[in-house]
Design an enzyme around this catalytic site. Structure first.
Site, PDB file in Angstrom:
ATOM      1  N   THR A  92       0.842  -1.194   0.000  1.00 32.33           N
ATOM      2  CA  THR A  92       0.000   0.000   0.000  1.00 32.33           C
ATOM      3  C   THR A  92       0.878   1.245   0.000  1.00 32.33           C
ATOM      4  OG1 THR A  92      -1.801  -1.103   1.189  1.00 32.33           O
ATOM      5  CG2 THR A  92      -1.765   1.301   1.252  1.00 32.33           C
ATOM      6  N   PHE A  94       1.074   5.077   0.891  1.00 35.02           N
ATOM      7  CA  PHE A  94       0.459   6.105   1.719  1.00 35.02           C
ATOM      8  C   PHE A  94       1.031   7.461   1.349  1.00 35.02           C
ATOM      9  CE2 PHE A  94       0.007   2.283   4.236  1.00 35.02           C
ATOM     10  CZ  PHE A  94      -1.225   2.425   4.876  1.00 35.02           C
TER      11      PHE A  94
END
Length: 287
Positions: free
Chosen positions: A174, A176
């Site tokens: 992921t 961010f």
């Protein structure tokens, strides 16, 4: 809790966003929020110094809500972080793998572990998020039930990790973005690679997007991400999020931005920051 020592994130304690906060800013106190809106506007109101917000996942794709929220704030991107997702199969202490019959987690986490769940004969149950499933398991203490969440969630809720790296495929990551109310453009250094993120709308004219982006090609500036979304209620105007490899003080970037501003409207640079090393790690492996 002081706003100057707080970093906000969406989700329960033990969420992957919480883990990212601890990895990047261990000196700050993480603050769990119910929604992305709550986390971002804590920073907007000066109630938190930073927010850790997921923008995209290598498996699940982009978090579309963030693209719609950013134009409603005056926040700046001051950094990026890539967090590998390590799904863990969590259970009550003393549980054995063969005892587990059901498991709860966010639908995306369940989908990413579907093959392993099927091979073990464990029935998935969709929940709102990963860490919330772990918290509920710790509270209800239902025998034969498990949760898929982070190792941090296991630590926080007193659960046992029956199996780490429970996802079917490795490499799930992921990205961010770290948001601040204050703009923090780093000093241009020759040996550092930078990312500049911006938002814009194109003018209502033929080939407007082609012309707006042409300056990056002619000036040798690498575009690494382009996302479009409908930002108007009339569904007639497209807005764009663009990530570029470059720094605004570089001459090539100055020329490219001049051309973008001529053909586009509402151009807003939302941040310049150092590129995360994860972006180039695969290049080292190929050498």
């Amino acid at each position: 809790m002081s706003a100057h020592t707080t970093i906000a994130y969406q989700g329960h304690q033990g969420a992957y966003s919480h883990l990212a906060c601890r990895q990047v800013h261990p000196e700050l106190t993480p603050k769990a929020c119910e929604s992305f809106v709550d986390a971002m506007f804590m920073v907007e109101r000066g109630e938190a110094q930073l927010a850790m917000i997921p923008l995209e996942n290598s498996t699940a794709g982009r978090v579309e809500e963030i693209y719609r929220l950013m134009p409603k704030t005056r926040l700046h991107v001051i950094g990026e972080h890539f967090e590998p997702v390590n799904h863990c199969l969590l259970a009550l202490p003393g549980s054995k793998l063969e005892d587990i019959k059901t498991v709860s987690s966010h639908p995306q986490a369940l989908a990413q572990c579907a093959d392993n769940l099927r091979s073990l004969g464990i029935d998935p149950i969709a929940a709102l998020d990963t860490a919330g499933s772990a918290a509920e398991l710790a509270e209800l203490r239902q025998p034969g039930h498990a949760a898929i969440a982070s190792s941090l969630a296991a630590e926080l809720y007193g659960l046992e990790i029956l199996q780490e790296n429970f996802q079917d495929k490795t490499g799930n990551t992921t990205r961010f973005m770290i948001l601040s109310r204050d703009q923090m453009i780093p000093t241009l250094e020759p040996d550092v690679r930078y990312i500049t993120s911006l938002m814009f709308r194109v003018r209502n004219m033929p080939a407007a997007l082609y012309k707006a982006l042409g300056g990056f090609a002619t000036n040798g500036v690498n575009m690494i991400k382009l996302e479009s979304y409908m930002a108007s209620e009339t569904m007639t105007v497209s807005s764009f999020h663009l990530d570029i490899e470059g720094h605004p003080h570089q001459q090539a970037m100055k020329f490219a931005m001049q051309e973008l501003n001529f053909f586009a409207e509402e151009v807003r640079v939302i941040g310049t920051y150092e590129a995360h090393p994860f972006r180039f790690s695969h290049l080292k492996l190929e050498l």
